[in-house]
Design an enzyme around this catalytic site. Sequence first.
Site, PDB file in Angstrom:
ATOM      1  N   TYR A 143      -1.517  -7.853  -7.515  1.00 35.72           N
ATOM      2  CA  TYR A 143      -0.829  -6.558  -7.505  1.00 35.72           C
ATOM      3  C   TYR A 143       0.574  -6.757  -6.948  1.00 35.72           C
ATOM      4  O   TYR A 143       0.757  -7.448  -5.948  1.00 35.72           O
ATOM      5  CB  TYR A 143      -1.596  -5.566  -6.632  1.00 35.72           C
ATOM      6  CG  TYR A 143      -0.920  -4.221  -6.480  1.00 35.72           C
ATOM      7  CD1 TYR A 143      -0.799  -3.351  -7.567  1.00 35.72           C
ATOM      8  CD2 TYR A 143      -0.385  -3.827  -5.248  1.00 35.72           C
ATOM      9  CE1 TYR A 143      -0.180  -2.117  -7.425  1.00 35.72           C
ATOM     10  CE2 TYR A 143       0.245  -2.586  -5.103  1.00 35.72           C
ATOM     11  CZ  TYR A 143       0.340  -1.739  -6.189  1.00 35.72           C
ATOM     12  OH  TYR A 143       0.960  -0.520  -6.056  1.00 35.72           O
ATOM     13  N   ASP A 239       4.734 -13.667  -4.355  1.00 36.37           N
ATOM     14  CA  ASP A 239       4.616 -12.334  -3.766  1.00 36.37           C
ATOM     15  C   ASP A 239       3.846 -12.499  -2.457  1.00 36.37           C
ATOM     16  O   ASP A 239       2.623 -12.576  -2.454  1.00 36.37           O
ATOM     17  CB  ASP A 239       3.895 -11.383  -4.722  1.00 36.37           C
ATOM     18  CG  ASP A 239       3.796  -9.973  -4.144  1.00 36.37           C
ATOM     19  OD1 ASP A 239       4.051  -9.817  -2.938  1.00 36.37           O
ATOM     20  OD2 ASP A 239       3.458  -9.046  -4.904  1.00 36.37           O
ATOM     21  N   LYS A 267       5.049  -5.301   4.034  1.00 34.70           N
ATOM     22  CA  LYS A 267       3.996  -5.071   5.039  1.00 34.70           C
ATOM     23  C   LYS A 267       4.358  -5.584   6.448  1.00 34.70           C
ATOM     24  O   LYS A 267       5.119  -4.927   7.144  1.00 34.70           O
ATOM     25  CB  LYS A 267       2.673  -5.593   4.497  1.00 34.70           C
ATOM     26  CG  LYS A 267       2.312  -4.793   3.213  1.00 34.70           C
ATOM     27  CD  LYS A 267       0.917  -4.931   2.714  1.00 34.70           C
ATOM     28  CE  LYS A 267       0.623  -3.892   1.648  1.00 34.70           C
ATOM     29  NZ  LYS A 267       0.629  -4.355   0.255  1.00 34.70           N
TER      30      LYS A 267
HETATM   31  C1  LIG Z   1       1.245  -3.814  -1.092  1.00 35.21           C
HETATM   32  C2  LIG Z   1       1.711  -4.834  -2.039  1.00 35.21           C
HETATM   33  C3  LIG Z   1       2.864  -4.657  -2.813  1.00 35.21           C
HETATM   34  C4  LIG Z   1       3.585  -3.346  -2.896  1.00 35.21           C
HETATM   35  O1  LIG Z   1       4.153  -3.000  -1.692  1.00 35.21           O
HETATM   36  P1  LIG Z   1       4.494  -1.442  -1.409  1.00 35.21           P
HETATM   37  O2  LIG Z   1       5.219  -1.490  -0.100  1.00 35.21           O
HETATM   38  O3  LIG Z   1       3.181  -0.738  -1.363  1.00 35.21           O
HETATM   39  O4  LIG Z   1       5.350  -0.974  -2.520  1.00 35.21           O
HETATM   40  C5  LIG Z   1       3.322  -5.725  -3.566  1.00 35.21           C
HETATM   41  N1  LIG Z   1       2.674  -6.891  -3.553  1.00 35.21           N
HETATM   42  C6  LIG Z   1       1.554  -7.096  -2.846  1.00 35.21           C
HETATM   43  C7  LIG Z   1       0.907  -8.431  -2.871  1.00 35.21           C
HETATM   44  C8  LIG Z   1       1.022  -6.060  -2.085  1.00 35.21           C
HETATM   45  O5  LIG Z   1      -0.124  -6.235  -1.432  1.00 35.21           O
END
Ligand SMILES: *Cc1c(COP(=O)(O)O)cnc(C)c1O
Length: 428
Positions: A143, A239, A267
Amino acid sequence: MRLKTKSIYKELCDLMPGGVSSPVRALYGAKRTPLIVQSAYRDVIEDIDQNKYIDFCSSWGALILGHSEPKLMNELAHDLKRGTSYGITSIYEHKLAKKITSFMPSIEMLRFCSSGTEATMFALRLARGVTNRDYIVKFVGNYHGGADFLLTQAGSGFATYKAASKGIPKASIDYTLNLPYNDLNALEKLFEDPQYKNKIAAVIIEPIAANMGVTPAKKEYMHRLREITKEQNTLLIYDEVVTGFRVGLGGAQEYFNIEADLTCLGKVVGGGFPVAAYGGKKEYMEMLSPLGPVYQGGTLSGNPLALAAGHFVMKELEHPDFYQKLNQKTVNFIEPIRKAIGMKKNFKACIQSVGSMFTLFFGRDRVTDMAESESSDKKMFWKFFNFLLDKGIYWPPSPHEAAFMMRAHSQDHLEKVQNAIIEFIEMQ
Ligand SMILES: *Cc1c(COP(=O)(O)O)cnc(C)c1O
């Protein structure tokens, strides 16, 4: 009793779709009224009916220290008096950028933005700008936030895919290719396909996937991915929105010892505020405006209060035994549960963990990709979720998510949760 929650939630459902700002919070799978939080302190959240819950969602991993860390609250109270947003560079950008680039050597330069969604979207724009190519590759079950071109689902092959949401024009996913996670053959086949060979701008991957439940990529897979992307001048984007500063100061790239060309952070980096960042090699980052032709900006990008919080957290993470302690605490928590799973007859489950993030999958011995994660016993998961909720424990509300240990989790609370989980297993 949750009388107040129920009546406010009813009104919220008239005010906001599903009564929430992000769908997973609605607890649809659990068929329960979602929490409406009033406050949170250390490892406990309290709802507006004064019910308390030991928290393992940890703001989806954003909190690594705990809620309302007292020293951080003091510092922020001080910073608050200097204003909340300038729309001009502040000293905290200098401070936090220095920390991040020193922790992750592959990030020579970076840009701050406000969410993980922005970070991945901007990093991919940059990769396309750098390479002058359009195709991007992502993995089923990873994601990367809510950008149109990243919301795709795989069909039977990498070229057959569909939007994972209504409202996404087919044109915006025409250049998004999907691969199954951890599948070397599929990777090589795609890069050898004449239609795509030397035409792929970037591969974006969660090197340790958190969004199908904790599922690390295989080491040889990551090596081959690095090799093949180098051969074809494709940018490799990690990511690390979850893994960055979660699995160690150097993130998943340190864990695998394989560098990315660009890295996305979010995060943990914001210390509980909306901060994200992306960065990498200077030669790529200097393609961004005002130096280069790739645009990216934001009114609240690098917000001073948010970066102050991020900087405070980074300083705590730097303590030499921070991760060792947090990871050991996680192992101590998980191992007796693992043992209970092993001893239970006619019951299948597994815990997958890296550092302080872990997922309990029901009905499976292991999970290596999204198809396997999808085949886990979701009915059992929701039974488990509700069982814990009734005992005052807030587990991340999805069978495909990770639970996160925080420094603030107390021994007492961990034992209580551990016992509850073992009780659940023994009841089955
Ligand atoms: C949470 C998440 C995102 C998106 O981040 P947001 O701050 O919710 O837009 C992107 N990549 C990964 C791996 C995530 O867990």
